[in-house]
Design a protein around this motif. Structure first.
Motif, PDB file in Angstrom:
ATOM      1  N   SER A 176     -32.356  83.694  77.015  1.00 49.37           N
ATOM      2  CA  SER A 176     -30.904  83.622  77.060  1.00 49.37           C
ATOM      3  C   SER A 176     -30.359  82.711  75.965  1.00 49.37           C
ATOM      4  O   SER A 176     -29.218  82.258  76.041  1.00 49.37           O
ATOM      5  CB  SER A 176     -30.444  83.124  78.430  1.00 49.37           C
ATOM      6  N   PHE A 177     -31.166  82.444  74.942  1.00 52.87           N
ATOM      7  CA  PHE A 177     -30.751  81.591  73.839  1.00 52.87           C
ATOM      8  C   PHE A 177     -29.742  82.337  72.972  1.00 52.87           C
ATOM      9  O   PHE A 177     -29.916  83.507  72.655  1.00 52.87           O
ATOM     10  CB  PHE A 177     -31.966  81.188  72.992  1.00 52.87           C
ATOM     11  N   GLY A 178     -28.699  81.654  72.613  1.00 53.03           N
ATOM     12  CA  GLY A 178     -27.696  82.203  71.710  1.00 53.03           C
ATOM     13  C   GLY A 178     -27.125  81.091  70.855  1.00 53.03           C
ATOM     14  O   GLY A 178     -27.123  79.915  71.242  1.00 53.03           O
ATOM     15  N   LEU A 179     -26.627  81.474  69.710  1.00 53.16           N
ATOM     16  CA  LEU A 179     -26.087  80.486  68.785  1.00 53.16           C
ATOM     17  C   LEU A 179     -24.884  79.772  69.382  1.00 53.16           C
ATOM     18  O   LEU A 179     -24.723  78.563  69.229  1.00 53.16           O
ATOM     19  CB  LEU A 179     -25.717  81.158  67.462  1.00 53.16           C
ATOM     20  N   ALA A 180     -24.048  80.501  70.106  1.00 52.86           N
ATOM     21  CA  ALA A 180     -22.855  79.889  70.695  1.00 52.86           C
ATOM     22  C   ALA A 180     -23.225  78.835  71.733  1.00 52.86           C
ATOM     23  O   ALA A 180     -22.631  77.754  71.768  1.00 52.86           O
ATOM     24  CB  ALA A 180     -21.978  80.968  71.334  1.00 52.86           C
ATOM     25  N   VAL A 181     -24.211  79.123  72.562  1.00 52.87           N
ATOM     26  CA  VAL A 181     -24.624  78.155  73.581  1.00 52.87           C
ATOM     27  C   VAL A 181     -25.256  76.932  72.923  1.00 52.87           C
ATOM     28  O   VAL A 181     -24.990  75.793  73.318  1.00 52.87           O
ATOM     29  CB  VAL A 181     -25.599  78.811  74.581  1.00 52.87           C
ATOM     30  N   ALA A 182     -26.082  77.148  71.919  1.00 53.98           N
ATOM     31  CA  ALA A 182     -26.721  76.031  71.230  1.00 53.98           C
ATOM     32  C   ALA A 182     -25.678  75.140  70.556  1.00 53.98           C
ATOM     33  O   ALA A 182     -25.763  73.908  70.622  1.00 53.98           O
ATOM     34  CB  ALA A 182     -27.718  76.554  70.203  1.00 53.98           C
ATOM     35  N   LEU A 183     -24.688  75.751  69.915  1.00 56.63           N
ATOM     36  CA  LEU A 183     -23.640  74.957  69.280  1.00 56.63           C
ATOM     37  C   LEU A 183     -22.779  74.235  70.307  1.00 56.63           C
ATOM     38  O   LEU A 183     -22.382  73.085  70.085  1.00 56.63           O
ATOM     39  CB  LEU A 183     -22.771  75.853  68.395  1.00 56.63           C
ATOM     40  N   LEU A 184     -22.518  74.874  71.425  1.00 57.63           N
ATOM     41  CA  LEU A 184     -21.728  74.232  72.473  1.00 57.63           C
ATOM     42  C   LEU A 184     -22.444  73.000  73.024  1.00 57.63           C
ATOM     43  O   LEU A 184     -21.835  71.938  73.198  1.00 57.63           O
ATOM     44  CB  LEU A 184     -21.430  75.220  73.598  1.00 57.63           C
ATOM     45  N   VAL A 185     -23.725  73.112  73.276  1.00 65.65           N
ATOM     46  CA  VAL A 185     -24.491  71.968  73.780  1.00 65.65           C
ATOM     47  C   VAL A 185     -24.554  70.867  72.719  1.00 65.65           C
ATOM     48  O   VAL A 185     -24.444  69.683  73.039  1.00 65.65           O
ATOM     49  CB  VAL A 185     -25.898  72.415  74.230  1.00 65.65           C
ATOM     50  N   ALA A 186     -24.705  71.252  71.450  1.00 66.49           N
ATOM     51  CA  ALA A 186     -24.719  70.254  70.375  1.00 66.49           C
ATOM     52  C   ALA A 186     -23.387  69.516  70.299  1.00 66.49           C
ATOM     53  O   ALA A 186     -23.352  68.291  70.147  1.00 66.49           O
ATOM     54  CB  ALA A 186     -25.041  70.920  69.041  1.00 66.49           C
ATOM     55  N   VAL A 187     -22.289  70.247  70.436  1.00 73.16           N
ATOM     56  CA  VAL A 187     -20.968  69.612  70.398  1.00 73.16           C
ATOM     57  C   VAL A 187     -20.800  68.659  71.582  1.00 73.16           C
ATOM     58  O   VAL A 187     -20.271  67.551  71.429  1.00 73.16           O
ATOM     59  CB  VAL A 187     -19.859  70.687  70.379  1.00 73.16           C
ATOM     60  N   VAL A 188     -21.268  69.050  72.751  1.00 71.18           N
ATOM     61  CA  VAL A 188     -21.171  68.176  73.923  1.00 71.18           C
ATOM     62  C   VAL A 188     -21.977  66.894  73.700  1.00 71.18           C
ATOM     63  O   VAL A 188     -21.505  65.788  74.007  1.00 71.18           O
ATOM     64  CB  VAL A 188     -21.638  68.920  75.195  1.00 71.18           C
ATOM     65  N   LEU A 189     -23.186  67.009  73.152  1.00 76.16           N
ATOM     66  CA  LEU A 189     -23.993  65.814  72.892  1.00 76.16           C
ATOM     67  C   LEU A 189     -23.356  64.924  71.824  1.00 76.16           C
ATOM     68  O   LEU A 189     -23.395  63.693  71.924  1.00 76.16           O
ATOM     69  CB  LEU A 189     -25.407  66.218  72.488  1.00 76.16           C
ATOM     70  N   ILE A 190     -22.761  65.526  70.813  1.00 70.67           N
ATOM     71  CA  ILE A 190     -22.084  64.748  69.769  1.00 70.67           C
ATOM     72  C   ILE A 190     -20.863  64.036  70.349  1.00 70.67           C
ATOM     73  O   ILE A 190     -20.630  62.857  70.060  1.00 70.67           O
ATOM     74  CB  ILE A 190     -21.715  65.656  68.583  1.00 70.67           C
ATOM     75  N   LEU A 191     -20.093  64.727  71.176  1.00 64.56           N
ATOM     76  CA  LEU A 191     -18.941  64.093  71.811  1.00 64.56           C
ATOM     77  C   LEU A 191     -19.371  62.948  72.732  1.00 64.56           C
ATOM     78  O   LEU A 191     -18.708  61.904  72.792  1.00 64.56           O
ATOM     79  CB  LEU A 191     -18.123  65.123  72.598  1.00 64.56           C
ATOM     80  N   PHE A 192     -20.473  63.134  73.432  1.00 61.60           N
ATOM     81  CA  PHE A 192     -21.002  62.067  74.276  1.00 61.60           C
ATOM     82  C   PHE A 192     -21.362  60.847  73.428  1.00 61.60           C
ATOM     83  O   PHE A 192     -21.066  59.707  73.805  1.00 61.60           O
ATOM     84  CB  PHE A 192     -22.211  62.564  75.061  1.00 61.60           C
ATOM     85  N   GLU A 193     -21.980  61.067  72.272  1.00 64.57           N
ATOM     86  CA  GLU A 193     -22.337  59.954  71.392  1.00 64.57           C
ATOM     87  C   GLU A 193     -21.084  59.273  70.843  1.00 64.57           C
ATOM     88  O   GLU A 193     -21.037  58.036  70.733  1.00 64.57           O
ATOM     89  CB  GLU A 193     -23.226  60.433  70.245  1.00 64.57           C
ATOM     90  N   ILE A 194     -20.062  60.051  70.517  1.00 66.98           N
ATOM     91  CA  ILE A 194     -18.807  59.454  70.039  1.00 66.98           C
ATOM     92  C   ILE A 194     -18.194  58.585  71.127  1.00 66.98           C
ATOM     93  O   ILE A 194     -17.721  57.474  70.856  1.00 66.98           O
ATOM     94  CB  ILE A 194     -17.840  60.555  69.569  1.00 66.98           C
ATOM     95  N   LEU A 195     -18.217  59.060  72.362  1.00 63.90           N
ATOM     96  CA  LEU A 195     -17.689  58.257  73.465  1.00 63.90           C
ATOM     97  C   LEU A 195     -18.498  56.985  73.675  1.00 63.90           C
ATOM     98  O   LEU A 195     -17.930  55.925  73.987  1.00 63.90           O
ATOM     99  CB  LEU A 195     -17.646  59.088  74.743  1.00 63.90           C
ATOM    100  N   MET A 196     -19.801  57.065  73.497  1.00 65.54           N
ATOM    101  CA  MET A 196     -20.631  55.859  73.605  1.00 65.54           C
ATOM    102  C   MET A 196     -20.285  54.864  72.501  1.00 65.54           C
ATOM    103  O   MET A 196     -20.241  53.647  72.745  1.00 65.54           O
ATOM    104  CB  MET A 196     -22.116  56.225  73.542  1.00 65.54           C
ATOM    105  N   GLN A 197     -20.032  55.348  71.291  1.00 61.22           N
ATOM    106  CA  GLN A 197     -19.644  54.466  70.191  1.00 61.22           C
ATOM    107  C   GLN A 197     -18.284  53.818  70.462  1.00 61.22           C
ATOM    108  O   GLN A 197     -18.104  52.627  70.220  1.00 61.22           O
ATOM    109  CB  GLN A 197     -19.592  55.257  68.872  1.00 61.22           C
ATOM    110  N   ILE A 198     -17.341  54.610  70.983  1.00 58.63           N
ATOM    111  CA  ILE A 198     -16.021  54.064  71.302  1.00 58.63           C
ATOM    112  C   ILE A 198     -16.146  52.995  72.391  1.00 58.63           C
ATOM    113  O   ILE A 198     -15.504  51.940  72.323  1.00 58.63           O
ATOM    114  CB  ILE A 198     -15.054  55.193  71.724  1.00 58.63           C
ATOM    115  N   ARG A 199     -16.975  53.264  73.381  1.00 55.80           N
ATOM    116  CA  ARG A 199     -17.173  52.295  74.469  1.00 55.80           C
ATOM    117  C   ARG A 199     -17.765  50.991  73.944  1.00 55.80           C
ATOM    118  O   ARG A 199     -17.336  49.899  74.325  1.00 55.80           O
ATOM    119  CB  ARG A 199     -18.094  52.892  75.528  1.00 55.80           C
ATOM    120  N   SER A 200     -18.747  51.073  73.060  1.00 59.91           N
ATOM    121  CA  SER A 200     -19.346  49.846  72.532  1.00 59.91           C
ATOM    122  C   SER A 200     -18.382  49.094  71.618  1.00 59.91           C
ATOM    123  O   SER A 200     -18.366  47.865  71.617  1.00 59.91           O
ATOM    124  CB  SER A 200     -20.650  50.167  71.807  1.00 59.91           C
ATOM    125  N   ARG A 201     -17.544  49.817  70.879  1.00 61.87           N
ATOM    126  CA  ARG A 201     -16.531  49.141  70.052  1.00 61.87           C
ATOM    127  C   ARG A 201     -15.501  48.431  70.927  1.00 61.87           C
ATOM    128  O   ARG A 201     -15.073  47.325  70.611  1.00 61.87           O
ATOM    129  CB  ARG A 201     -15.830  50.147  69.149  1.00 61.87           C
TER     130      ARG A 201
END
Length: 168
Positions: A134-159
């Motif tokens: 069930s692998f698809g490019l859209a799902v992979a990109l969506l999960v990557a975006v979610v992980l990147i957004l999570f990291e951005i939120l972690m950076q904002i929290r630490s700042r």
């Protein structure tokens, strides 16, 4: 690059190589010594080779503990590969990351380790999707975006925490 930065990169490189070796050795052991399909369902192995088996029937006969261990070894190996790269990228773009990142070497390594583990989780998740067919490019990109957004939120929290400490 001063001596402290060289030591930090060296420690990230050594830790990355160790994680890669542990992941690859564990993966080699799992692949060569454990059988992921129930032995009573050997008909599925023949059907898979002939192209007659679908993903649902293969997953019903799979031993999920072995599959999870295999995905954990993939996560460990990818984390080892990504750790020195994440460390170098974080050191290069330190103006855009955590303020305390430039001063505390262990903090720099921990942020890079967290980001490398996110890359490992992403690769393991994509591999699991491919196992389910069930692998698809859209799902992979969506999960990557979610992980990147999570990291951005972690950076904002630490700042924010750092700004609160400076105000106190």
């Amino acid at each position: 690059m001063d001596g402290n930065d060289r030591f930090g990169f060296f420690s990230a490189l050594v830790l990355g190589v160790l994680l890669l070796l542990v992941g690859l050795l564990a993966m080699e052991y799992v692949v060569n010594n454990w059988w992921p399909i129930d032995i009573n369902r050997l008909d599925l192995v023949r059907a898979a080779v002939e192209g007659r088996a679908d993903a649902v029937s293969l997953l019903e006969a799979a031993n999920f503990e072995i599959i999870l261990v295999f995905l954990a070894t993939v996560l460990t190996a990818v984390t080892g590969i990504a750790l020195p790269i994440a460390y170098l990228l974080n050191r290069r773009f330190t103006a855009f990351t955590d303020r305390r990142f430039g001063r505390i070497e262990s903090s720099r390594l921990m942020v890079a380790l967290r980001q490398a583990m996110a890359a490992g989780v992403w690769v393991a998740f994509c591999l699991w999707l491919q196992m389910n067919r069930s692998f698809g490019l859209a799902v992979a990109l969506l999960v990557a975006v979610v992980l990147i957004l999570f990291e951005i939120l972690m950076q904002i929290r630490s700042r924010t925490a750092q700004a609160n400490l400076q105000q106190s």
